[in-house]
Write a protein that holds these residues in place. Structure first.
Motif, PDB file in Angstrom:
ATOM      1  N   GLN A  42       0.655  -1.429   0.431  1.00 42.15           N
ATOM      2  CA  GLN A  42      -0.051  -0.148  -0.105  1.00 42.15           C
ATOM      3  C   GLN A  42       0.561   1.190  -0.202  1.00 42.15           C
ATOM      4  OE1 GLN A  42      -3.618   0.380  -0.555  1.00 42.15           O
ATOM      5  NE2 GLN A  42      -3.278  -1.773  -0.475  1.00 42.15           N
ATOM      6  N   PRO A  43       0.193   2.305  -0.137  1.00 40.14           N
ATOM      7  CA  PRO A  43       1.402   3.578  -0.277  1.00 40.14           C
ATOM      8  C   PRO A  43       1.579   3.556   1.099  1.00 40.14           C
ATOM      9  CG  PRO A  43      -0.548   3.626  -1.435  1.00 40.14           C
ATOM     10  CD  PRO A  43      -0.579   2.571  -1.070  1.00 40.14           C
ATOM     11  N   TYR A  44       2.185   4.654   1.123  1.00 43.45           N
ATOM     12  CA  TYR A  44       3.239   5.056   2.639  1.00 43.45           C
ATOM     13  C   TYR A  44       3.780   5.857   3.115  1.00 43.45           C
ATOM     14  CZ  TYR A  44       7.403   3.157   0.864  1.00 43.45           C
ATOM     15  OH  TYR A  44       8.930   3.057   0.203  1.00 43.45           O
ATOM     16  N   ASN A  45       4.240   6.781   3.393  1.00 42.74           N
ATOM     17  CA  ASN A  45       4.468   8.563   3.412  1.00 42.74           C
ATOM     18  C   ASN A  45       5.779   8.992   4.407  1.00 42.74           C
ATOM     19  OD1 ASN A  45       2.124   9.859   1.557  1.00 42.74           O
ATOM     20  ND2 ASN A  45       0.891   9.260   4.352  1.00 42.74           N
ATOM     21  N   VAL A  46       7.060   9.034   3.748  1.00 47.37           N
ATOM     22  CA  VAL A  46       8.043   9.338   4.033  1.00 47.37           C
ATOM     23  C   VAL A  46       8.104  10.783   4.889  1.00 47.37           C
ATOM     24  CG1 VAL A  46      10.340   8.735   4.311  1.00 47.37           C
ATOM     25  CG2 VAL A  46       8.825   7.217   3.261  1.00 47.37           C
ATOM     26  N   LEU A  47       8.750  11.311   6.614  1.00 48.58           N
ATOM     27  CA  LEU A  47       8.919  12.532   6.256  1.00 48.58           C
ATOM     28  C   LEU A  47      10.327  12.973   6.109  1.00 48.58           C
ATOM     29  CD1 LEU A  47       7.806  15.234   7.197  1.00 48.58           C
ATOM     30  CD2 LEU A  47       7.929  14.052   9.756  1.00 48.58           C
ATOM     31  N   LEU A  48      10.569  13.676   5.519  1.00 48.87           N
ATOM     32  CA  LEU A  48      12.288  14.273   5.460  1.00 48.87           C
ATOM     33  C   LEU A  48      12.433  15.812   6.428  1.00 48.87           C
ATOM     34  CD1 LEU A  48      11.956  13.604   0.968  1.00 48.87           C
ATOM     35  CD2 LEU A  48      12.841  12.270   3.109  1.00 48.87           C
ATOM     36  N   ILE A  49      13.270  15.615   7.306  1.00 46.06           N
ATOM     37  CA  ILE A  49      13.101  16.308   8.066  1.00 46.06           C
ATOM     38  C   ILE A  49      14.690  17.098   7.511  1.00 46.06           C
ATOM     39  CG2 ILE A  49      13.426  17.274  10.818  1.00 46.06           C
ATOM     40  CD1 ILE A  49      11.598  14.484  10.922  1.00 46.06           C
ATOM     41  N   SER A 136      -2.175  14.882  13.330  1.00 44.82           N
ATOM     42  CA  SER A 136      -3.272  15.865  14.071  1.00 44.82           C
ATOM     43  C   SER A 136      -3.293  17.348  12.796  1.00 44.82           C
ATOM     44  CB  SER A 136      -3.095  15.804  15.608  1.00 44.82           C
ATOM     45  OG  SER A 136      -2.116  17.504  15.809  1.00 44.82           O
ATOM     46  N   THR A 137      -2.942  17.666  12.592  1.00 39.82           N
ATOM     47  CA  THR A 137      -3.184  18.783  11.499  1.00 39.82           C
ATOM     48  C   THR A 137      -3.009  19.073  10.594  1.00 39.82           C
ATOM     49  OG1 THR A 137      -1.788  19.630  13.068  1.00 39.82           O
ATOM     50  CG2 THR A 137      -1.921  21.413  11.394  1.00 39.82           C
ATOM     51  N   PHE A 138      -2.770  17.992   9.984  1.00 40.55           N
ATOM     52  CA  PHE A 138      -2.811  17.204   8.004  1.00 40.55           C
ATOM     53  C   PHE A 138      -3.604  15.683   7.971  1.00 40.55           C
ATOM     54  CE2 PHE A 138       0.957  20.482   8.818  1.00 40.55           C
ATOM     55  CZ  PHE A 138      -0.229  21.400   8.158  1.00 40.55           C
ATOM     56  N   GLY A 139      -3.793  15.384   9.047  1.00 40.02           N
ATOM     57  CA  GLY A 139      -4.405  13.875   8.869  1.00 40.02           C
ATOM     58  C   GLY A 139      -3.305  12.882   8.443  1.00 40.02           C
ATOM     59  N   ILE A 140      -2.380  12.980   8.067  1.00 37.56           N
ATOM     60  CA  ILE A 140      -1.737  12.877   7.172  1.00 37.56           C
ATOM     61  C   ILE A 140      -0.694  11.712   8.029  1.00 37.56           C
ATOM     62  CG2 ILE A 140       0.933  12.589   5.191  1.00 37.56           C
ATOM     63  CD1 ILE A 140      -0.014  15.962   4.894  1.00 37.56           C
ATOM     64  N   PRO A 141      -0.838  10.160   7.769  1.00 38.80           N
ATOM     65  CA  PRO A 141       0.008   9.406   8.376  1.00 38.80           C
ATOM     66  C   PRO A 141       1.052   9.154   7.812  1.00 38.80           C
ATOM     67  CG  PRO A 141      -1.517   7.937   7.147  1.00 38.80           C
ATOM     68  CD  PRO A 141      -1.586  10.022   6.439  1.00 38.80           C
ATOM     69  N   ILE A 142       2.161   9.064   9.242  1.00 36.17           N
ATOM     70  CA  ILE A 142       3.916   8.954   8.806  1.00 36.17           C
ATOM     71  C   ILE A 142       4.495   7.458   8.806  1.00 36.17           C
ATOM     72  CG2 ILE A 142       5.907   9.858   9.170  1.00 36.17           C
ATOM     73  CD1 ILE A 142       4.094  11.874   7.943  1.00 36.17           C
ATOM     74  N   SER A 143       4.617   6.728   8.017  1.00 37.95           N
ATOM     75  CA  SER A 143       5.396   5.409   8.485  1.00 37.95           C
ATOM     76  C   SER A 143       6.964   5.616   9.010  1.00 37.95           C
ATOM     77  CB  SER A 143       5.530   4.648   7.041  1.00 37.95           C
ATOM     78  OG  SER A 143       3.622   4.611   6.617  1.00 37.95           O
ATOM     79  N   HIS A 144       7.304   6.885   8.196  1.00 35.99           N
ATOM     80  CA  HIS A 144       9.330   6.028   8.344  1.00 35.99           C
ATOM     81  C   HIS A 144       9.490   8.027   8.190  1.00 35.99           C
ATOM     82  CE1 HIS A 144       8.755   2.528   6.844  1.00 35.99           C
ATOM     83  NE2 HIS A 144       8.852   2.312   6.478  1.00 35.99           N
ATOM     84  N   TYR A 145      10.802   8.212   8.543  1.00 27.84           N
ATOM     85  CA  TYR A 145      11.133   9.290   8.498  1.00 27.84           C
ATOM     86  C   TYR A 145      12.315   9.391   8.352  1.00 27.84           C
ATOM     87  CZ  TYR A 145      12.433   9.266  14.005  1.00 27.84           C
ATOM     88  OH  TYR A 145      13.251   9.035  15.233  1.00 27.84           O
ATOM     89  N   ILE A 146      13.181  10.412   8.099  1.00 28.58           N
ATOM     90  CA  ILE A 146      14.502  10.548   8.082  1.00 28.58           C
ATOM     91  C   ILE A 146      14.671  11.826   8.014  1.00 28.58           C
ATOM     92  CG2 ILE A 146      16.343  10.617   5.748  1.00 28.58           C
ATOM     93  CD1 ILE A 146      14.630   8.976   4.567  1.00 28.58           C
ATOM     94  N   VAL A 147      16.010  12.206   8.856  1.00 27.22           N
ATOM     95  CA  VAL A 147      16.058  13.357   9.496  1.00 27.22           C
ATOM     96  C   VAL A 147      17.770  13.148   9.179  1.00 27.22           C
ATOM     97  CG1 VAL A 147      17.474  15.068  11.239  1.00 27.22           C
ATOM     98  CG2 VAL A 147      15.038  13.518  11.801  1.00 27.22           C
ATOM     99  N   ILE A 148      18.325  14.654   7.881  1.00 29.73           N
ATOM    100  CA  ILE A 148      19.853  15.081   7.563  1.00 29.73           C
ATOM    101  C   ILE A 148      19.497  16.448   8.478  1.00 29.73           C
ATOM    102  CG2 ILE A 148      20.406  16.065   5.104  1.00 29.73           C
ATOM    103  CD1 ILE A 148      18.334  14.157   4.240  1.00 29.73           C
TER     104      ILE A 148
END
Length: 163
Positions: A42-49, A136-148
């Protein structure tokens, strides 16, 4: 001659793989308590920080870019959500401006940052607080994150031969 060429290619491939594994082992990984697992395929979302943290800098970098004393804490200068759709083999991105004013989630109750503030200040309490705020603000579920961090970006530019 052909055997020597094949052996040479195999040695180079082995060295390249070893170097890749060595570099990959230097990448740190942390569990994400607030991330939502996506169903397989399924589609998933990755947060890039993009973090402005100065933690781990050398003395020369501190002199050039500032140190923990005069540039303490961390804020997310770049916030991007990349949606990956394995079924179609596509990815799209959404950039959230760092000065977007929101109600922060996941902040310690005694924090001066609890309540309404710029979204980039949520990262001061870590990636989980930023993820909770986005969900909570945008209703976008995050599956993974990457911090650079600042120095990771510098290393990436240098690896590409500079700008």
């Amino acid at each position: 001659m052909a055997i020597g060429l094949v052996v040479g290619v195999l040695v180079l491939a082995g060295l390249g793989y070893g170097y890749f594994r060595y570099q990959w082992s230097k990448v740190s990984s942390n569990p994400c308590a607030t991330c939502v697992a996506a169903a397989n395929g399924q589609p998933y979302n990755v947060l890039l920080i993009g973090s402005d943290s100065r933690v781990g800098e050398t003395a020369a970098e501190a002199q050039q870019f500032g140190n923990q004393t005069n540039a303490g804490g961390q804020r997310s200068d770049t916030i991007k959500i990349v949606r990956v759709d394995p079924a179609t083999g596509t990815a799209s991105s959404l950039s959230i401006p760092r000065d977007t004013y929101v109600t922060l989630s996941g902040m310690p109750a005694n924090s001066q940052l609890a309540g309404d503030n710029k979204i980039n200040s949520a990262f001061g309490a870590g990636p989980d607080a930023l993820i909770q705020t986005i969900e909570s603000t945008f209703g976008i579920p995050i599956s993974h994150y990457i911090v650079i961090n600042f120095f990771g970006l510098q290393d990436a530019v240098n690896a590409l031969g500079g700008i």
